[in-house]
Scaffold this motif. Sequence first.
Motif, PDB file in Angstrom:
ATOM      1  N   VAL A   1      -6.004   0.347   4.191  1.00  0.00           N
ATOM      2  CA  VAL A   1      -4.886   1.463   3.205  1.00  0.00           C
ATOM      3  C   VAL A   1      -4.385   2.097   4.835  1.00  0.00           C
ATOM      4  CG1 VAL A   1      -4.499   3.156   2.022  1.00  0.00           C
ATOM      5  CG2 VAL A   1      -6.498   1.810   1.449  1.00  0.00           C
ATOM      6  N   PRO A   2      -3.383   1.713   5.227  1.00  0.00           N
ATOM      7  CA  PRO A   2      -2.864   1.903   6.457  1.00  0.00           C
ATOM      8  C   PRO A   2      -1.968   3.512   6.419  1.00  0.00           C
ATOM      9  CG  PRO A   2      -1.504   0.550   5.667  1.00  0.00           C
ATOM     10  CD  PRO A   2      -2.445   0.666   4.569  1.00  0.00           C
ATOM     11  N   ILE A   3      -1.711   3.989   5.185  1.00  0.00           N
ATOM     12  CA  ILE A   3      -1.079   5.138   4.975  1.00  0.00           C
ATOM     13  C   ILE A   3      -1.501   5.788   3.883  1.00  0.00           C
ATOM     14  CG2 ILE A   3       1.256   4.757   6.415  1.00  0.00           C
ATOM     15  CD1 ILE A   3       2.345   4.065   3.187  1.00  0.00           C
ATOM     16  N   ASP A   4      -1.290   7.099   3.717  1.00  0.00           N
ATOM     17  CA  ASP A   4      -1.755   7.956   2.644  1.00  0.00           C
ATOM     18  C   ASP A   4      -0.988   7.431   1.337  1.00  0.00           C
ATOM     19  OD1 ASP A   4      -3.160   9.467   4.287  1.00  0.00           O
ATOM     20  OD2 ASP A   4      -1.516  10.840   4.616  1.00  0.00           O
ATOM     21  N   GLY A   5      -1.684   7.371   0.488  1.00  0.00           N
ATOM     22  CA  GLY A   5      -1.312   7.148  -1.000  1.00  0.00           C
ATOM     23  C   GLY A   5      -0.325   8.197  -1.382  1.00  0.00           C
ATOM     24  N   PRO A   6       0.712   7.942  -2.303  1.00  0.00           N
ATOM     25  CA  PRO A   6       1.308   9.272  -2.988  1.00  0.00           C
ATOM     26  C   PRO A   6       0.398   9.814  -3.954  1.00  0.00           C
ATOM     27  CG  PRO A   6       1.921   6.905  -3.769  1.00  0.00           C
ATOM     28  CD  PRO A   6       0.969   6.712  -2.918  1.00  0.00           C
ATOM     29  N   GLY A   7       0.619  11.101  -3.970  1.00  0.00           N
ATOM     30  CA  GLY A   7      -0.097  11.926  -5.014  1.00  0.00           C
ATOM     31  C   GLY A   7      -0.335  11.528  -6.396  1.00  0.00           C
TER      32      GLY A   7
END
Lengths: 262, 458
Positions: free
Chosen positions: B263-269
């Motif tokens: 998971v290379p980036i933060d997931g959306p809230g």
Amino acid sequence: MERGEGGNEQPRSGVEGAVRGAAVVFGVTSRVGRELALRFAERGHPVWVGARDQAEAERIAKDIAVRTRVVAISGGFDARAVETHAALVSSIEAAVGPIERMVIAFGDMGDDGRRDPQMLRRIVEVNYLGAASLAELVADQMAARGRGIIAALGSVAGDRGRQSNYAYGSAKGALALYLQGLRNRVFSKGVHVMTAKLGFIDTRMTWGLATKIPIASPEAASHAVLEAMEARRDDLYWPPFWRGVMGVIKAIPEAGFKRLSL
Amino acid sequence: MADWVKRDMEGWGRWPVISAEVARPETRADMVKAVGDSQGDGLLAYGLGRSYGDTALHSGHVVMTTRLDRFLAFDPATGWLKAEAGVSLEEVLRVFVPRGFFLPITPGTKFVTLGGALACDVHGKNHHVDGSFSNHVRSFELLTASGEVLEVRKETHPELWKATVGGLGLTGVVLSVELRLTPVAGPWIEMESVRVEDLDHFFAVSAESTGFTHTVGWIDCVTTGKAMGRGIFMRGRHAPQGIEAKKSLLGRVVDAADRLLDVPIDGPGWLLNQATVKAFNEVYFRKHPRGQKNSIVHYEPFFYPLDAVRHWNRIYGKRGFLQYQMVLPKTPDQRPLREILGAITRSGFGSFLAVIKEFGPTDNGWLSFPTPGVTLALDFPNHGAPLLELLERLDAITVEAGGRVYLGKDARVSRESFQRMYPEWEAWKAARDAVDPKGVFRSTMGERLGLVTPGGRS
């Protein structure tokens, strides 16, 4: 000297039963040096690993022995005490057999910002004098047997003098020049000498360094150095883009370079 | 380049974030020096950052142990392995599974250090048979506040042992651990999974699984009513010689994908909300056929299903998440467990994954988590105050039932609740103050729970 304990398992022979000569790493507390010693053991070379911190070298030898079940022996040494080096090399060969691979992994950047004669002496004696002395002695042993490969882990800092680290850089640069001569001298005797110029590797030297330049892992660097040694390359830049970077830095005319703050 | 570097540190739950002066010693001598250097504002060791909350966080000096990662001795006749605290469980498996040895205990991730495993006295799917991590350790080296290195054994230092095992790093820096590996025939696990229709069914299946060394259940904690506690019960054991899985084409594809999943980036809230969690739970339950399924699986998916996705904690986005794990003494009707599941369902904060397991008897450190009973672990996206209120309610039920929360996963339990959950905390503190009278070793969690004195000398 201390022998690493790999338990009571049978020591493994080398790859496909080939009997390999010893690999020695001077300055094994350098992370790249430790990874290289492990690579050699994985290939079946018995290893001798040395450091100024003898207890630390012993832990590294034990680690190599447990992981690979290959003979791993450790010892202490002082790079600056050149008068002890001949006896040291003899004792290493007495312990692990004829040296076939040698890596000089130690280095001393000195203390940040301290520029006094004692510091200068230490930097030159460790990085240049001590390294040249050990390489010369081991090269002679290898030349007598007609084979062997030596590598010194240098630095891109040795390619051009810059105000930020020219004491260290000049010693590493001088070592590269010395090894160039040694390479020329022992080439005809079947011995190869390589200089590895490492850029930013994730070690003590780069811990906390704020930079956008990629920092390579010590493990990847060890694989690159080993491959380059076995391919008998004369020099290696790692990561490879540093060859281009240093090419540009070396090409800048001094008239302009002296005005830069690098 | 300085040895101490200012860094924002976080646990696996990514909440809270605490800034610290961080060093990463490359030699044991440098570690000893770092401990000597940093006594003014306290010190804590940090491994691979897999504790969830503020267990491994500290606002003063932090020393990373990951470079002190040497194997020191191994005896294949007995399985005893001595290794430095920065060695990861992954590394132990990589070196020793091909030689016929496995970890005696492993938590649900292999990306933890031996030091971290000791400091949290981790448990695994075989707790009911084999206890927790410290049950398989015979000695460890502890670097204390005075700079002395002690070889600690249960027999030689009984109090320091009970204070350090599960002691959250607050007695010193663990330098090495002597751990007994378990002989195995290979990497294969004989596994059975059973669909359980409700909580009573879970306990019935758990009770009849005595032939298995490893058991764990996943339960749906969104569904209420009669089907409360439905889920899938998994049980397994190391496969004997000669039993191994055939490698299917699908298996090969999964292996290749394994190395790529990240998971290379933060997931959306919004990603994990009530609807998606409910849908996930429904699908996970329904995809398992009614009844029982038998298979031979590699240890990776059996023990470490989530390790295949490198940074799965990023799915929860920047706000992070909280894991809540408690253990409740077993009661005939499981009333406290039903109350907890009911409170979660009513709150509307579904848990993506809820893991349930029965613990066996224990004899570990004063702050070791496992006690006989049933444990439940839940992940919640960090919804802030309303979630914290729910967790307070769960604390109250847990305390009332004589249970406790797992400090290796906690970020918020109150000092009052903690003291009721861990009545032996005073014995712990006396032993810890004896070995560290100036209060050098400190953590955000330790200050929050009253285990150490904030900002200074106790």
